[in-house]
Structures are given as structure tokens and as C-alpha cells.
Design a protein around this motif. Structure first.
Motif, PDB file in Angstrom:
ATOM      1  N   GLU A  22       0.829  -1.197   0.000  1.00 23.43           N
ATOM      2  CA  GLU A  22       0.000   0.000   0.000  1.00 23.43           C
ATOM      3  C   GLU A  22       0.876   1.265   0.000  1.00 23.43           C
ATOM      4  O   GLU A  22       0.523   2.289  -0.598  1.00 23.43           O
ATOM      5  CB  GLU A  22      -0.929   0.011   1.211  1.00 23.43           C
ATOM      6  N   ALA A  23       2.035   1.191   0.623  1.00 19.28           N
ATOM      7  CA  ALA A  23       2.961   2.324   0.642  1.00 19.28           C
ATOM      8  C   ALA A  23       3.403   2.669  -0.781  1.00 19.28           C
ATOM      9  O   ALA A  23       3.509   3.838  -1.139  1.00 19.28           O
ATOM     10  CB  ALA A  23       4.176   2.006   1.515  1.00 19.28           C
ATOM     11  N   PHE A  24       3.624   1.636  -1.595  1.00 19.95           N
ATOM     12  CA  PHE A  24       4.028   1.894  -2.978  1.00 19.95           C
ATOM     13  C   PHE A  24       2.906   2.546  -3.772  1.00 19.95           C
ATOM     14  O   PHE A  24       3.148   3.429  -4.583  1.00 19.95           O
ATOM     15  CB  PHE A  24       4.483   0.609  -3.679  1.00 19.95           C
ATOM     16  N   ASP A  25       1.667   2.120  -3.544  1.00 22.73           N
ATOM     17  CA  ASP A  25       0.532   2.724  -4.236  1.00 22.73           C
ATOM     18  C   ASP A  25       0.472   4.221  -3.975  1.00 22.73           C
ATOM     19  O   ASP A  25       0.215   5.019  -4.882  1.00 22.73           O
ATOM     20  CB  ASP A  25      -0.783   2.066  -3.802  1.00 22.73           C
ATOM     21  N   ILE A  26       0.731   4.624  -2.749  1.00 26.29           N
ATOM     22  CA  ILE A  26       0.721   6.043  -2.387  1.00 26.29           C
ATOM     23  C   ILE A  26       1.893   6.758  -3.058  1.00 26.29           C
ATOM     24  O   ILE A  26       1.742   7.858  -3.593  1.00 26.29           O
ATOM     25  CB  ILE A  26       0.750   6.222  -0.856  1.00 26.29           C
ATOM     26  N   LEU A  27       3.065   6.133  -3.046  1.00 21.25           N
ATOM     27  CA  LEU A  27       4.233   6.720  -3.726  1.00 21.25           C
ATOM     28  C   LEU A  27       3.944   6.943  -5.210  1.00 21.25           C
ATOM     29  O   LEU A  27       4.292   7.992  -5.762  1.00 21.25           O
ATOM     30  CB  LEU A  27       5.445   5.804  -3.585  1.00 21.25           C
ATOM     31  N   LEU A  28       3.325   5.970  -5.830  1.00 18.81           N
ATOM     32  CA  LEU A  28       3.006   6.069  -7.253  1.00 18.81           C
ATOM     33  C   LEU A  28       2.044   7.224  -7.492  1.00 18.81           C
ATOM     34  O   LEU A  28       2.275   8.057  -8.373  1.00 18.81           O
ATOM     35  CB  LEU A  28       2.413   4.754  -7.754  1.00 18.81           C
ATOM     36  N   ARG A  29       0.989   7.309  -6.714  1.00 21.62           N
ATOM     37  CA  ARG A  29       0.010   8.395  -6.874  1.00 21.62           C
ATOM     38  C   ARG A  29       0.660   9.760  -6.682  1.00 21.62           C
ATOM     39  O   ARG A  29       0.375  10.698  -7.422  1.00 21.62           O
ATOM     40  CB  ARG A  29      -1.144   8.236  -5.881  1.00 21.62           C
ATOM     41  N   ARG A  30       1.526   9.886  -5.711  1.00 22.84           N
ATOM     42  CA  ARG A  30       2.166  11.171  -5.436  1.00 22.84           C
ATOM     43  C   ARG A  30       3.139  11.611  -6.517  1.00 22.84           C
ATOM     44  O   ARG A  30       3.341  12.791  -6.746  1.00 22.84           O
ATOM     45  CB  ARG A  30       2.938  11.102  -4.114  1.00 22.84           C
ATOM     46  N   ASN A  31       3.788  10.666  -7.165  1.00 26.49           N
ATOM     47  CA  ASN A  31       4.894  11.006  -8.058  1.00 26.49           C
ATOM     48  C   ASN A  31       4.639  10.794  -9.545  1.00 26.49           C
ATOM     49  O   ASN A  31       5.423  11.273 -10.363  1.00 26.49           O
ATOM     50  CB  ASN A  31       6.139  10.211  -7.651  1.00 26.49           C
ATOM     51  N   GLN A  32       3.575  10.111  -9.906  1.00 24.43           N
ATOM     52  CA  GLN A  32       3.411   9.726 -11.302  1.00 24.43           C
ATOM     53  C   GLN A  32       3.235  10.904 -12.256  1.00 24.43           C
ATOM     54  O   GLN A  32       3.834  10.933 -13.331  1.00 24.43           O
ATOM     55  CB  GLN A  32       2.283   8.721 -11.481  1.00 24.43           C
ATOM     56  N   SER A  33       2.470  11.898 -11.888  1.00 20.52           N
ATOM     57  CA  SER A  33       2.229  13.023 -12.794  1.00 20.52           C
ATOM     58  C   SER A  33       3.500  13.820 -13.065  1.00 20.52           C
ATOM     59  O   SER A  33       3.831  14.115 -14.215  1.00 20.52           O
ATOM     60  CB  SER A  33       1.147  13.927 -12.199  1.00 20.52           C
ATOM     61  N   LYS A  34       4.223  14.161 -12.010  1.00 17.79           N
ATOM     62  CA  LYS A  34       5.461  14.931 -12.153  1.00 17.79           C
ATOM     63  C   LYS A  34       6.493  14.143 -12.966  1.00 17.79           C
ATOM     64  O   LYS A  34       7.131  14.693 -13.866  1.00 17.79           O
ATOM     65  CB  LYS A  34       6.002  15.262 -10.767  1.00 17.79           C
ATOM     66  N   LEU A  35       6.631  12.863 -12.657  1.00 14.01           N
ATOM     67  CA  LEU A  35       7.612  12.037 -13.355  1.00 14.01           C
ATOM     68  C   LEU A  35       7.242  11.867 -14.825  1.00 14.01           C
ATOM     69  O   LEU A  35       8.078  12.028 -15.707  1.00 14.01           O
ATOM     70  CB  LEU A  35       7.737  10.671 -12.674  1.00 14.01           C
ATOM     71  N   TYR A  36       5.983  11.565 -15.089  1.00 19.34           N
ATOM     72  CA  TYR A  36       5.559  11.351 -16.473  1.00 19.34           C
ATOM     73  C   TYR A  36       5.709  12.633 -17.293  1.00 19.34           C
ATOM     74  O   TYR A  36       6.151  12.590 -18.444  1.00 19.34           O
ATOM     75  CB  TYR A  36       4.126  10.826 -16.545  1.00 19.34           C
ATOM     76  N   SER A  37       5.374  13.773 -16.703  1.00 21.48           N
ATOM     77  CA  SER A  37       5.518  15.055 -17.404  1.00 21.48           C
ATOM     78  C   SER A  37       6.972  15.278 -17.804  1.00 21.48           C
ATOM     79  O   SER A  37       7.264  15.708 -18.923  1.00 21.48           O
ATOM     80  CB  SER A  37       5.059  16.214 -16.521  1.00 21.48           C
ATOM     81  N   TYR A  38       7.873  14.994 -16.887  1.00 24.76           N
ATOM     82  CA  TYR A  38       9.300  15.144 -17.169  1.00 24.76           C
ATOM     83  C   TYR A  38       9.722  14.218 -18.315  1.00 24.76           C
ATOM     84  O   TYR A  38      10.374  14.640 -19.266  1.00 24.76           O
ATOM     85  CB  TYR A  38      10.123  14.844 -15.916  1.00 24.76           C
TER      86      TYR A  38
END
Length: 194
Positions: A22-38
Motif C-alpha cells: 500500500e505504501a508503494f501505491d501512495i508513492l506512485l500516486r504522489r509522483n506519477q504526474s510529475k515524473l511522467y511530465s518530465y
């Protein structure tokens, strides 16, 4: 049990490394937009960006699960560093020295409506200025464009940029300086006010 949503990314990374999915799911949600945009900004191709994004998280998962992650800085900067290395490897494999622009990855349609005034004339002028500034930025060499994107759109510090791109802080600062000078020259040449 600790409320995971209140944990920092660093704490979530450690929790995931210890088996908390579940910790990874939260990490993914928090970081996916910024990372994908980059990633999309750098590779300029949605299919390639999807592949790099997926490869980045596969490598991150592997490093987290094997205990190879060291909490030395921001988790998002660590992810971006992984993505940066994957992109470099991808271009080395293709022996491709530049990034191809197409309609799918045109940054001119990225806007932050919160920054625009309600006045229609002001809104139009600001939109036009943003479009012109992005066009100037797009004309920069790839290494300068990447630094400007990280600094302006990702709001990364020069230390984070240096770590992510694998250059010294002075090199990152120098590239930003040359990018600004280049954008000013192009603006003057094309009679654009930015």
C-alpha cells in the motif's frame, strides 16, 4: 498502524521495501504526474514516455525490494534520476542524438489556469506570452531545455537538477544561464516580449 498518507515519500519507500504494498501505491500516486511530465517532455513521444515511465518504476521497485535504496534525498529526485538514466540508455541504443517533436507532446498546451487573471485582455496577453516563451524554450539545445523544464515546471532546486542529470551544480547553473541568454537573444531577434 501508522497512517500511510501522513508519511513522507522517504518513509513510504522504506515501508514498501519492508513489504508494505500500500505504501508503494501512495508513492506512485504522489509522483506519477510529475515524473511522467518530465519523461514526456524529454522524449517527446507518448509511446516512448510510457515505456520509460514503466521501466523507471520497475527499476525503482527492484531497488526498493532489494534494499538498494538509500534515503539520501528526495524520493522524487531519485525517481527522476532513474528515468534520466533510462532515457540516456534509450538514446544510446538508438544512436539518436536528438528528440523528435510531434503534436502529441507539444508543451504549448500546458497551462496553469490559476495563474491567469479574470480580465480577458490580460488572460489573452499572458497566454500569448506563455506560448511564445515555450516556443523559445523549445528552440534551446536539449541539455539546456531539460534544465529549464526541471527548474520552471518541476520547481527543482539546482542541487536536485544536478543530481538528476548527473552533472555538477555549476554545470546545471551554467546551462540555465546559457538557456536564459539564448532565449533573450531569440526573443530580441524575433521581437518577442517575455
Amino acid at each position: 498502524m501508522t497512517n500511510l498518507t501522513r508519511m513522507t515519500d522517504e518513509e513510504l519507500a522504506i515501508a514498501y521495501g519492508k513489504g508494505n504494498n500500500e505504501a508503494f501505491d501512495i508513492l506512485l500516486r504522489r509522483n506519477q504526474s510529475k515524473l511522467y511530465s518530465y519523461i514526456l517532455f524529454v522524449v517527446r513521444d507518448a509511446t516512448a514516455a510510457d515505456d520509460v515511465f514503466q521501466d523507471t518504476f520497475v527499476k525503482a521497485i527492484t531497488k526498493l525490494r532489494t534494499g538498494a535504496y538509500a534515503t539520501t534525498g528526495k524520493f522524487s529526485a531519485w525517481l527522476m534520476r532513474i528515468a534520466h538514466n533510462i532515457i540516456i540508455d534509450m538514446y544510446r541504443e538508438k544512436k539518436h542524438g536528438h528528440i523528435v517533436e510531434n503534436e502529441d507532446n507539444d508543451l504549448s498546451n500546458i497551462q496553469n489556469a490559476d495563474l491567469l487573471e479574470s480580465n480577458i485582455e490580460t488572460k489573452f496577453i499572458e497566454e500569448q506570452n506563455c506560448i511564445e516563451a515555450r516556443q523559445l524554450m523549445e528552440a534551446l539545445p536539449a541539455n539546456q531545455r531539460e534544465i529549464v523544464f526541471m527548474r520552471i515546471y518541476q520547481q527543482m532546486s539546482f542541487k536536485e537538477i544536478a543530481e538528476t542529470t548527473g552533472v555538477s551544480i555549476n554545470t546545471a547553473l551554467g546551462r540555465m544561464r546559457y538557456a536564459i541568454l539564448g532565449m533573450r537573444r531569440m526573443a530580441t531577434r524575433h521581437n518577442i516580449s517575455i
